[in-house]
Design a protein around this motif. Structure first.
Motif, PDB file in Angstrom:
ATOM      1  N   TYR A 113       0.843  -1.208   0.000  1.00 23.29           N
ATOM      2  CA  TYR A 113       0.000   0.000   0.000  1.00 23.29           C
ATOM      3  C   TYR A 113       0.871   1.248   0.000  1.00 23.29           C
ATOM      4  CZ  TYR A 113      -4.207  -2.732   0.850  1.00 23.29           C
ATOM      5  OH  TYR A 113      -5.251  -3.606   0.713  1.00 23.29           O
ATOM      6  N   ASN A 115       0.115   5.471  -0.143  1.00 25.84           N
ATOM      7  CA  ASN A 115      -0.940   6.492  -0.101  1.00 25.84           C
ATOM      8  C   ASN A 115      -2.334   5.867  -0.107  1.00 25.84           C
ATOM      9  OD1 ASN A 115       1.052   8.455  -0.158  1.00 25.84           O
ATOM     10  ND2 ASN A 115       1.071   8.505  -2.407  1.00 25.84           N
ATOM     11  N   GLY A 116      -2.482   4.807   0.678  1.00 21.31           N
ATOM     12  CA  GLY A 116      -3.807   4.192   0.840  1.00 21.31           C
ATOM     13  C   GLY A 116      -4.291   3.408  -0.368  1.00 21.31           C
ATOM     14  N   ARG A 117      -3.383   3.080  -1.264  1.00 21.60           N
ATOM     15  CA  ARG A 117      -3.770   2.401  -2.504  1.00 21.60           C
ATOM     16  C   ARG A 117      -2.880   1.181  -2.704  1.00 21.60           C
ATOM     17  NH1 ARG A 117      -3.398   5.957  -7.927  1.00 21.60           N
ATOM     18  NH2 ARG A 117      -4.956   4.849  -9.157  1.00 21.60           N
ATOM     19  N   HIS A 119      -0.680  -1.417  -4.520  1.00 23.51           N
ATOM     20  CA  HIS A 119       0.137  -1.460  -5.738  1.00 23.51           C
ATOM     21  C   HIS A 119       0.742  -2.845  -5.915  1.00 23.51           C
ATOM     22  CE1 HIS A 119      -0.134   2.845  -5.081  1.00 23.51           C
ATOM     23  NE2 HIS A 119       0.427   3.076  -6.272  1.00 23.51           N
ATOM     24  N   PRO A 124      -0.689   0.696  -9.575  1.00 20.09           N
ATOM     25  CA  PRO A 124      -1.923   0.685  -8.773  1.00 20.09           C
ATOM     26  C   PRO A 124      -2.892  -0.369  -9.320  1.00 20.09           C
ATOM     27  CG  PRO A 124      -1.434   2.893  -9.634  1.00 20.09           C
ATOM     28  CD  PRO A 124      -0.523   1.942 -10.336  1.00 20.09           C
ATOM     29  N   ASP A 126      -5.988  -0.820  -8.793  1.00 26.40           N
ATOM     30  CA  ASP A 126      -7.333  -0.371  -9.201  1.00 26.40           C
ATOM     31  C   ASP A 126      -7.332   0.093 -10.656  1.00 26.40           C
ATOM     32  OD1 ASP A 126      -5.819   1.808  -8.503  1.00 26.40           O
ATOM     33  OD2 ASP A 126      -7.356   2.785  -7.285  1.00 26.40           O
ATOM     34  N   GLU A 127      -6.177   0.547 -11.132  1.00 26.36           N
ATOM     35  CA  GLU A 127      -6.092   0.911 -12.557  1.00 26.36           C
ATOM     36  C   GLU A 127      -6.257  -0.334 -13.435  1.00 26.36           C
ATOM     37  OE1 GLU A 127      -3.110   4.685 -12.252  1.00 26.36           O
ATOM     38  OE2 GLU A 127      -2.668   3.180 -13.796  1.00 26.36           O
ATOM     39  N   VAL A 456      -8.831  -2.490  -1.577  1.00 30.47           N
ATOM     40  CA  VAL A 456      -7.721  -2.010  -2.399  1.00 30.47           C
ATOM     41  C   VAL A 456      -7.392  -0.549  -2.056  1.00 30.47           C
ATOM     42  CG1 VAL A 456      -7.234  -1.343  -4.801  1.00 30.47           C
ATOM     43  CG2 VAL A 456      -7.982  -3.675  -4.269  1.00 30.47           C
ATOM     44  N   ARG A 457      -8.414   0.206  -1.661  1.00 32.39           N
ATOM     45  CA  ARG A 457      -8.174   1.583  -1.196  1.00 32.39           C
ATOM     46  C   ARG A 457      -8.588   1.671   0.269  1.00 32.39           C
ATOM     47  NH1 ARG A 457      -7.827   6.236  -4.330  1.00 32.39           N
ATOM     48  NH2 ARG A 457      -7.458   5.865  -6.549  1.00 32.39           N
ATOM     49  N   ALA A 463      -3.836   0.843   6.157  1.00 29.90           N
ATOM     50  CA  ALA A 463      -3.005  -0.085   5.368  1.00 29.90           C
ATOM     51  C   ALA A 463      -2.441  -1.126   6.336  1.00 29.90           C
ATOM     52  CB  ALA A 463      -1.879   0.672   4.688  1.00 29.90           C
ATOM     53  N   ASP A 505     -16.761  -0.983  -4.280  1.00 32.21           N
ATOM     54  CA  ASP A 505     -15.359  -0.993  -3.844  1.00 32.21           C
ATOM     55  C   ASP A 505     -14.650  -2.255  -4.329  1.00 32.21           C
ATOM     56  OD1 ASP A 505     -15.662   1.391  -2.589  1.00 32.21           O
ATOM     57  OD2 ASP A 505     -15.689   0.591  -0.538  1.00 32.21           O
TER      58      ASP A 505
END
Ligand SMILES: Cc1ncc(COP(=O)(O)O)c(C=O)c1O
Length: 567
Positions: A113, A115-117, A119, A124, A126-127, A456-457, A463, A505
């Motif tokens: 994680y 910045n809360g995302r 990877h 990332p 989510d992309e 994921v976020r 995190a 989500d």
């Protein structure tokens, strides 16, 4: 007409090639000698000084010296086979004394994680999901290859042929990656065999296990003319399956199977190389569904019967019965089951050799655990420190060691991305209903397996510091994370403290790379997930999501599938 299988170069399961002779009847194993000489000195050997491994090596050398002084007085070769092995081991120890420790802290995986995302290798996830959709397995090549490298280094003193267990994750791109790192393959069906061929890997590096091999499968493994893909026009590197050579080894599981293999080899006009899978009756202390080395399990033949099988089939003109194979179960979180089984097997090897048969292969199977929780699996060195000393004497006399790892290489290299369809509160709790469940990842339903599941976020401080069965952090809400399948078994995890999520989500199910996609089904007519590989900061789809049309009508009905890729 296909010629007999050779033991030529290039295969990871090939052993000594030279047959030059020195004192009496001992071949000089030049390839083996080179392999031992080129061992990269790692922590195992480094730690061997003053450790049980060091003691075993010393003991081994002493035994060799004693044997040598009693025997090879008249040998004119500067170094006979055994002396050479002893010398090389000595070199290893000396080199270890002057080589700095090359180890790096074992890394569970490359999913983290920032910045809360979440990877994957800096991408990332989510992309990826926004382009490919869900459910999707995302694999990290860095994690896979890192595990492979560390495993190979830990066992380097015995220079094993590492045959990746295709059943754990059979995506051709994954197969290509491990083949590129030097792996061969462990297959259990003609389907897996053809999958390996399609990935471009050489057949000579394939071992074929499985308790119920059919004769037609054996034929395809011996001679590509019998491949189910023969005549289909499919080519790999410009060649159809017809021209490919036989596989390296069959792991044969019964006397009856030996009869069938002998017969198939006669028909194909080749000699089939085989090891005998033995059941050492050792408890691997794992789930009862994945325990395979106890006598009540169907796998292998009773260890006590192995010598008789060698007596019966050892001289067959169509079989080259070369050694023994074991696979105790999975996942195994201690070296103890391996050492207990090896203790029993080594006694039988001695007996078989005393009966006049040559053993030049020993396959110790797969089963090494994976980190479903951070740091839950012992390091590879912990296994190697106990297992390697038991194998070194065999290696010293020219036996090739094989391993068949799957889970330990690929489990942590994969996450499953799913999307939350609904969140519903009932009197039984808070149900987070996802767009996939046991159809994509059946392990929790089948084995009560633990998989860490997390959004994921996440918000500030959420995190996860480590992946554990008891997660901590602010604002966690007990949830049952379930799938869409019409069964109550369909849950990833229950009563699970997790940051609250909403419809839409994304969730990541961690350590899902092994026995995830390979056990996925279309149960309830949900199409199979997509698979994505992240490699050095870019990603690509390595298997497009199955469409409903393809699921119902077959892929021919659908035309080519688009593949998403981004740098
Ligand atoms: C014969 C054999 N070898 C190797 C493996 C791979 O086991 P793992 O993925 O735990 O390493 C299996 C798994 O079932 C197996 O049956």
């Amino acid at each position: 007409m296909i010629s007999s299988p050779t033991r030529g170069a290039g295969s990871p399961i090939r052993g000594p090639a030279s047959t030059a002779r020195c004192c009496g009847a001992h071949p000089t194993p030049s390839r083996q000698a080179r392999a031992i000489a080129s061992i990269r000195i790692d922590r195992v050997v480094l730690q061997s000084i003053g450790s049980p491994l060091g003691a075993r090596v010393t003991e081994f050398r002493a035994a060799l010296c004693a044997r040598r002084s009693g025997r090879a007085q008249g040998c004119r070769e500067e170094m006979c086979r055994e002396e050479r092995a002893a010398k090389l081991i000595e070199q290893c120890i000396l080199a270890a004394a002057i080589t700095p420790d090359p180890t790096e802290p074992p890394r569970m995986d490359d999913f983290s994680y920032t910045n809360g995302r979440l990877h994957a290798e800096g991408v990332p996830v989510d992309e990826i999901a926004s382009k490919v959709g869900t459910p999707t397995f995302v694999y990290s090549s860095a994690t896979l290859l890192g595990h492979y490298r560390r495993l190979a280094e830990a066992f380097a003193p015995v220079d094993p042929a590492i045959c990746f267990a295709v059943k754990s994750c059979g995506n051709p791109e994954i197969c290509r990656l491990v083949a590129g790192a030097g792996a061969g393959f462990d297959v259990v069906s003609v389907g897996e065999l053809e999958r390996v061929w399609l990935s471009g890997a050489p057949m000579s590096g394939v071992v074929f296990a499985g308790v119920g091999k059919r004769r037609d499968e054996m034929l395809a493994a011996l001679d590509g003319r019998f491949s189910p893909l023969a005549g289909s026009g499919v080519k790999v590197n410009g060649m159809g399956p017809e021209g490919r050579g036989p596989i390296g080894l069959f792991n044969v599981e019964s006397e009856q199977e030996l009869e069938v293999l002998e017969d198939a080899a006669r028909e194909a006009g080749v000699v089939a190389s085989a090891t005998l899978r033995v059941n050492p009756d050792v408890d691997a202390k794992t789930h009862r569904h994945t325990t395979t080395g106890k006598r009540e399990n169907k796998l292998g033949i009773d260890l006590a019967r192995a010598p008789a099988a060698f007596d019966r089939f050892g001289d067959s003109p169509h079989l080259n019965l070369r050694g023994l194979h074991m696979h105790l179960g999975s996942p195994i979180y201690s070296p103890d089951p391996y050492t207990e089984a090896l203790k029993r097997i080594l006694i039988r090897i001695d007996e078989i050799e005393r009966n006049g048969h040559r053993i030049d292969r020993l396959n110790i199977g797969g089963g090494i655990g994976a980190d479903y929780e951070t740091g839950s699996t012992p390091s590879y060195s912990t296994y190697a420190e106990r297992i390697v000393p038991m194998l070194l004497p065999l290696v010293g006399r020219g036996v090739k060691i094989l391993m068949e790892p799957g889970r330990t290489l690929i489990a942590n290299a994969g996450v499953l991305l799913v999307r939350v369809e609904y969140v519903k509160e009932t009197s039984g709790g808070r149900f987070v209903v996802c767009d996939a469940g046991m159809n994509a990842l059946i392990r929790p339903a089948l084995y009560d397996a633990f998989h860490f599941v997390w959004p994921v976020r996440v918000g500030e401080g959420q995190a996860p510091a480590r992946r554990s069965k008891k997660p901590e952090g602010p604002g966690l809400v007990p949830s049952h994370v379930v799938g869409p399948i019409c069964e109550s078994a369909d849950a990833f995890i229950r009563d699970w403290p997790m940051p609250p999520v909403e419809r839409g989500d994304l969730l990541a199910v961690f350590s899902a790379g092994a026995y995830g996609m390979s056990m996925a089904s279309t149960y309830n007519d949900h199409p199979l997930p997509a698979e994505v590989l992240v490699d050095k900061g870019s990603w690509r789809t390595i298997r497009a999501r199955q469409s409903v049309a393809a699921m119902l009508l077959g892929p021919e009905a659908c035309g080519p599938q688009p593949a998403e890729t981004t740098a």
